[in-house]
Design an enzyme around this catalytic site. Structure first.
Site, PDB file in Angstrom:
ATOM      1  N   GLU A  63       0.759  -1.241  -0.092  1.00 51.80           N
ATOM      2  CA  GLU A  63       0.086   0.155   0.067  1.00 51.80           C
ATOM      3  C   GLU A  63       0.677   1.077  -0.155  1.00 51.80           C
ATOM      4  O   GLU A  63       0.271   2.345  -0.170  1.00 51.80           O
ATOM      5  CB  GLU A  63      -1.048   0.027   1.462  1.00 51.80           C
ATOM      6  CG  GLU A  63      -2.031  -1.072   1.096  1.00 51.80           C
ATOM      7  CD  GLU A  63      -1.642  -2.314   1.486  1.00 51.80           C
ATOM      8  OE1 GLU A  63      -2.287  -3.423   1.046  1.00 51.80           O
ATOM      9  OE2 GLU A  63      -0.634  -2.661   2.058  1.00 51.80           O
ATOM     10  N   ILE A  87       9.590  -9.752   3.721  1.00 52.20           N
ATOM     11  CA  ILE A  87      10.340 -10.867   4.099  1.00 52.20           C
ATOM     12  C   ILE A  87       9.780 -12.208   3.197  1.00 52.20           C
ATOM     13  O   ILE A  87       8.786 -12.550   3.299  1.00 52.20           O
ATOM     14  CB  ILE A  87      10.878 -11.017   5.544  1.00 52.20           C
ATOM     15  CG1 ILE A  87      10.803  -9.823   6.192  1.00 52.20           C
ATOM     16  CG2 ILE A  87      11.479 -12.248   5.989  1.00 52.20           C
ATOM     17  CD1 ILE A  87      10.877  -9.649   7.628  1.00 52.20           C
ATOM     18  N   HIS A  93       4.665 -15.226  -3.305  1.00 48.70           N
ATOM     19  CA  HIS A  93       3.999 -13.799  -2.649  1.00 48.70           C
ATOM     20  C   HIS A  93       5.303 -12.741  -2.623  1.00 48.70           C
ATOM     21  O   HIS A  93       5.103 -11.617  -2.782  1.00 48.70           O
ATOM     22  CB  HIS A  93       3.432 -14.015  -1.516  1.00 48.70           C
ATOM     23  CG  HIS A  93       2.646 -12.932  -0.796  1.00 48.70           C
ATOM     24  ND1 HIS A  93       3.077 -12.157   0.074  1.00 48.70           N
ATOM     25  CD2 HIS A  93       1.486 -12.223  -1.174  1.00 48.70           C
ATOM     26  CE1 HIS A  93       2.328 -11.099   0.314  1.00 48.70           C
ATOM     27  NE2 HIS A  93       1.262 -11.234  -0.458  1.00 48.70           N
ATOM     28  N   PHE A 118      13.029   5.008  -1.922  1.00 46.10           N
ATOM     29  CA  PHE A 118      12.703   3.482  -1.698  1.00 46.10           C
ATOM     30  C   PHE A 118      13.452   3.292  -0.438  1.00 46.10           C
ATOM     31  O   PHE A 118      14.533   2.776  -0.410  1.00 46.10           O
ATOM     32  CB  PHE A 118      13.127   2.893  -2.828  1.00 46.10           C
ATOM     33  CG  PHE A 118      13.064   1.649  -2.842  1.00 46.10           C
ATOM     34  CD1 PHE A 118      11.747   0.871  -3.118  1.00 46.10           C
ATOM     35  CD2 PHE A 118      13.845   0.291  -2.566  1.00 46.10           C
ATOM     36  CE1 PHE A 118      11.371  -0.528  -3.024  1.00 46.10           C
ATOM     37  CE2 PHE A 118      13.399  -0.946  -2.430  1.00 46.10           C
ATOM     38  CZ  PHE A 118      12.313  -1.271  -2.796  1.00 46.10           C
TER      39      PHE A 118
END
Length: 192
Positions: A63, A87, A93, A118
């Protein structure tokens, strides 16, 4: 010709937003602490009730880019710092999330002309993430340094008349009515 470089010594007029993902908050809280320490040592008032830094918490790293872009388009900030931690687990995923977060943060900076830093750790294990968030070093400090330098640099470029991107009130997207003609809108009236 000129040489432009960001500085770390004249940070008082700068304003920042920090977007933090709550997921893996053991890591992101440490990154935030490192980030705040750096900003404070460079003269920035990090108090959430102050006038220089706003903090926005989001559910997770995925998000972060959406909110970062929204903050960058507001015109209120010299830089937006994105903090998160992804992680690796036993499914793909990790690959999807980390890739999309990186692309989204880069796109937010490119689309707005505001430095969007970032600061999302991508690690194979929690131990690796913790090492980068304070056990060995705290990358939160590095992310704040990047924001200070880029915020300062962009101010210099704007004050010199060098503007790589339109202001936040202008659109980078092509105007629908002119797209067929191969023209792009700059929201500036034609000269003549």
């Amino acid at each position: 010709m000129a040489v432009f470089e960001g500085t770390f010594t004249q940070a008082e007029p700068l304003h920042f937003a920090v977007v933090i993902g709550r997921f893996n908050d053991l890591v992101t809280n440490k990154l935030l602490a490192g980030c705040q320490d750096c900003l404070k040592r460079h003269g920035i008032d990090v108090n959430p009730n102050g006038s220089q830094v706003d903090y926005v918490w989001v559910p997770g790293s995925f998000e972060v880019p959406l909110v970062a872009r929204q903050l960058a388009t507001s015109g209120r900030y010299d830089a937006v710092i994105c903090l998160g931690a992804v992680i690796r687990g036993q499914t793909p995923h990790f690959d999807y999330v980390s890739s999309e977060v990186a692309k989204g943060i880069a796109a937010a900076a490119f689309q707005t002309g505001v430095p969007v830093i970032f600061g999302v750790l991508t690690a194979d294990t929690m131990q690796q993430a913790l090492e980068r968030a304070g056990i060995k070093s705290n990358h939160g400090w590095d992310y704040a340094m990047n924001a200070l330098e880029m915020g300062s640099l962009m101010r210099q470029l704007r004050s010199s008349g060098t503007q790589a991107y339109p202001s936040s009130t202008q659109s980078l997207a092509p105007s629908l009515s002119n797209t067929a003609l191969g023209e792009f809108s700059t929201d500036t009236p034609p000269k003549g």
